[in-house]
Design a protein around this motif. Structure first.
Motif, PDB file in Angstrom:
ATOM      1  N   ARG A 411      11.257  31.762  19.287  1.00 18.73           N
ATOM      2  CA  ARG A 411       9.865  32.030  18.760  1.00 18.73           C
ATOM      3  C   ARG A 411       8.728  30.974  17.637  1.00 18.73           C
ATOM      4  O   ARG A 411       7.613  30.552  17.726  1.00 18.73           O
ATOM      5  CB  ARG A 411       9.998  32.998  18.096  1.00 18.73           C
ATOM      6  CG  ARG A 411       8.470  34.049  17.941  1.00 18.73           C
ATOM      7  CD  ARG A 411       9.299  35.483  17.031  1.00 18.73           C
ATOM      8  NE  ARG A 411       9.906  36.111  15.523  1.00 18.73           N
ATOM      9  CZ  ARG A 411      10.924  36.057  16.339  1.00 18.73           C
ATOM     10  NH1 ARG A 411      11.558  36.154  17.241  1.00 18.73           N
ATOM     11  NH2 ARG A 411      11.707  36.273  14.994  1.00 18.73           N
ATOM     12  N   LYS A 412       9.845  30.553  16.452  1.00 22.98           N
ATOM     13  CA  LYS A 412      10.025  29.368  16.216  1.00 22.98           C
ATOM     14  C   LYS A 412       8.735  28.110  16.317  1.00 22.98           C
ATOM     15  O   LYS A 412       7.986  27.705  15.988  1.00 22.98           O
ATOM     16  CB  LYS A 412      10.667  29.341  14.984  1.00 22.98           C
ATOM     17  CG  LYS A 412      11.521  30.088  13.897  1.00 22.98           C
ATOM     18  CD  LYS A 412      10.080  30.283  13.202  1.00 22.98           C
ATOM     19  CE  LYS A 412      10.501  31.421  12.069  1.00 22.98           C
ATOM     20  NZ  LYS A 412       9.901  32.197  11.378  1.00 22.98           N
ATOM     21  N   ARG A 414       7.652  28.081  19.360  1.00 22.07           N
ATOM     22  CA  ARG A 414       6.293  28.738  20.227  1.00 22.07           C
ATOM     23  C   ARG A 414       5.045  28.173  18.766  1.00 22.07           C
ATOM     24  O   ARG A 414       3.945  27.412  19.091  1.00 22.07           O
ATOM     25  CB  ARG A 414       6.568  29.397  20.951  1.00 22.07           C
ATOM     26  CG  ARG A 414       6.809  29.731  21.621  1.00 22.07           C
ATOM     27  CD  ARG A 414       6.800  31.418  22.390  1.00 22.07           C
ATOM     28  NE  ARG A 414       7.799  31.309  23.740  1.00 22.07           N
ATOM     29  CZ  ARG A 414       7.693  31.384  24.318  1.00 22.07           C
ATOM     30  NH1 ARG A 414       6.679  30.479  25.101  1.00 22.07           N
ATOM     31  NH2 ARG A 414       8.563  31.294  25.193  1.00 22.07           N
ATOM     32  N   GLU A 415       5.505  28.729  18.135  1.00 18.41           N
ATOM     33  CA  GLU A 415       4.806  28.530  16.913  1.00 18.41           C
ATOM     34  C   GLU A 415       4.447  27.153  16.380  1.00 18.41           C
ATOM     35  O   GLU A 415       3.195  27.249  16.044  1.00 18.41           O
ATOM     36  CB  GLU A 415       5.326  29.718  15.565  1.00 18.41           C
ATOM     37  CG  GLU A 415       5.547  30.779  15.397  1.00 18.41           C
ATOM     38  CD  GLU A 415       5.953  31.828  15.016  1.00 18.41           C
ATOM     39  OE1 GLU A 415       6.396  30.943  13.551  1.00 18.41           O
ATOM     40  OE2 GLU A 415       6.303  32.590  14.134  1.00 18.41           O
TER      41      GLU A 415
END
Length: 445
Positions: A411-412, A414-415
């Protein structure tokens, strides 16, 4: 691709008003505690925390460094008789100087540019003859090549060490380290509150190099005093040796002294300086430091820009390192991550590291892939800025197990806009800090 070799800049009168302008190209700012007092040191820390909050700070201790006092500017000519005393002539306040010199001693001033032979010693009145002339100014260093010391740490160092820690230093630089015992004494005082950077600048330290590097969190090739101590002709070999052992043990290494010395007064570097910087990058230093160039030089911004350009143009010639010698299964996992990233054409190695050790293990191998180091400790993130190729990111979110950790890291990424294949390196959250036991090829769509 972002620059991998880090830049360390020394603060001084020339740069204290330029911090916001320099922050995008500077990874670490150095505050030299040999100059000024608590108020001036605190002001530098305050300027950095407000003007460059993402940068890390190296607080450099003076050690048993002998320096000329406030003399303004003094022209010394060949054969001139000079007086060293606490209040006239060449002013020297430190009692250590008067205890260490004897008739016949050779004294080197200003990184060896001025040479004086002592002919008479009477208490704190010392007379000598100038053998090599030059211009001497206030606060220049004094070297006595045959001077033996019991320790590289002084009572003043311990006091300044506590001051640096209270101000929030990320690294503490130990000057004139003689053996691993000095590093161990500093460790007892620091208690993990900062990383210890041992400056190799004494002949005695070269004899104990492996153990000093092993005990330290990082080292600095302090070429000014080291060149005076061991002879300039021996400096290139010893520099390579320090870098080689540091990489072998997985410890970051900083190159320092006269990197762009000509830019103290000139807007362009010399050809020799450009080649020196490029060769240092090829040898594998983690960081390169500017001293007088930015502290008191006329062209501090230009010096940083040139250093950035030279490093960037040299880095594509740096090759990944061989895995030998590996000291643990954790090292083997790090090496496998570098190989896997190349075979899978992954442009990013994602490292989760609580102590910073997993990131350092990957960094020392000099992989072609970018290293994103996620850590739950903001202090560790700041310290990892010294490591080659590492972009440290503070990660506040905790993980319960490895599957949870992989989900958080994905997730990080992707950010941050990371897509495609990535190699994930981490330690099980249930294990002790410092261990590396996960290697995963992961796809981010």
């Amino acid at each position: 691709m972002t620059r991998r070799t880090k830049i360390v800049v020394t603060l001084g009168p020339s740069t204290e008003g330029l911090i916001p302008k320099l922050k995008d190209k500077v990874d670490i700012f150095r505050v030299n505690l040999a100059h000024g007092d608590y108020d001036s040191h605190a002001r530098y820390f305050e300027l950095l925390r407000s003007g460059a909050p993402d940068s890390s700070i190296l607080a450099d201790l003076p050690g048993p460094k002998l320096r000329v006092g406030d003399i303004g500017k003094m022209e010394l000519t060949m054969g001139q008789e000079v007086l060293f005393s606490p209040d006239e002539g060449i002013v020297v306040q430190e009692p250590l100087f008067y205890r260490s010199v004897k008739p016949g001693s050779i004294i080197l001033l200003a990184d060896g540019l001025i040479k004086i032979r002592i002919k008479e010693v009477s208490g704190d009145q010392v007379r000598g003859i100038v053998l090599t002339p030059g211009t001497l100014t206030s606060r220049k260093g004094i070297n006595i090549p045959d001077m033996a010391l019991d320790s590289g740490l002084t009572e003043n160092d311990f006091k300044l060490m506590e001051e640096a820690l209270s101000l929030g230093a990320d690294y503490v630089g130990l000057s004139f380290v003689l053996s691993e015992n000095d590093v161990m004494k500093a460790k007892e005082k620091i208690q993990g509150r900062a990383w210890i950077i041992s400056k190799i600048e004494k002949g005695q330290a070269v004899q104990r190099l492996f153990r000093i590097v092993e005990e330290s969190d990082g080292v600095m090739v302090a070429r000014g005093d080291l060149g005076v101590e061991i002879g300039l002709e021996n400096l290139p070999y010893v520099q390579r040796k320090i870098i080689r052992i540091s990489k072998q043990l997985g410890k970051p290494v900083i190159l320092a002294t006269q990197v762009l010395e000509s830019m103290v007064s000139n807007p362009l570097p010399s050809r020799a300086e450009v080649i020196d910087i490029a060769n240092s990058v090829y040898q594998g230093v983690d960081a390169i430091m500017l001293s007088d160039e930015t502290a008191v030089g006329k062209y501090p911004v230009e010096a940083v820009q040139y250093l950035d350009q030279i490093i960037s143009s040299s880095e594509d010639k740096v090759k990944p390192l061989s895995p030998s010698p590996m000291r643990s299964p954790d090292d083997a996992v790090a090496y496998a991550s570098s190989s896997l990233s190349e075979l899978s054409k992954s442009h990013v190695i994602v490292v989760h590291s609580r102590s910073g050790l997993s990131a350092i293990r990957v960094s020392r191998l000099r992989p072609k892939a970018m290293i994103l180091a996620f850590t739950p400790d903001i202090k560790v993130a700041r310290r990892l800025k010294i490591c080659w190729g590492v972009t440290p990111i503070s990660l506040e979110e905790g993980a319960s197990d490895l599957n949870d950790l992989v989900s958080i890291l994905e997730r990080k990424c992707r950010e941050l806009g990371v897509k495609g294949n990535v190699v994930i390196v981490a330690g099980d959250p249930k294990m002790e800090s410092g261990r590396t036991n996960l290697l995963k090829l992961h796809s981010i769509d």
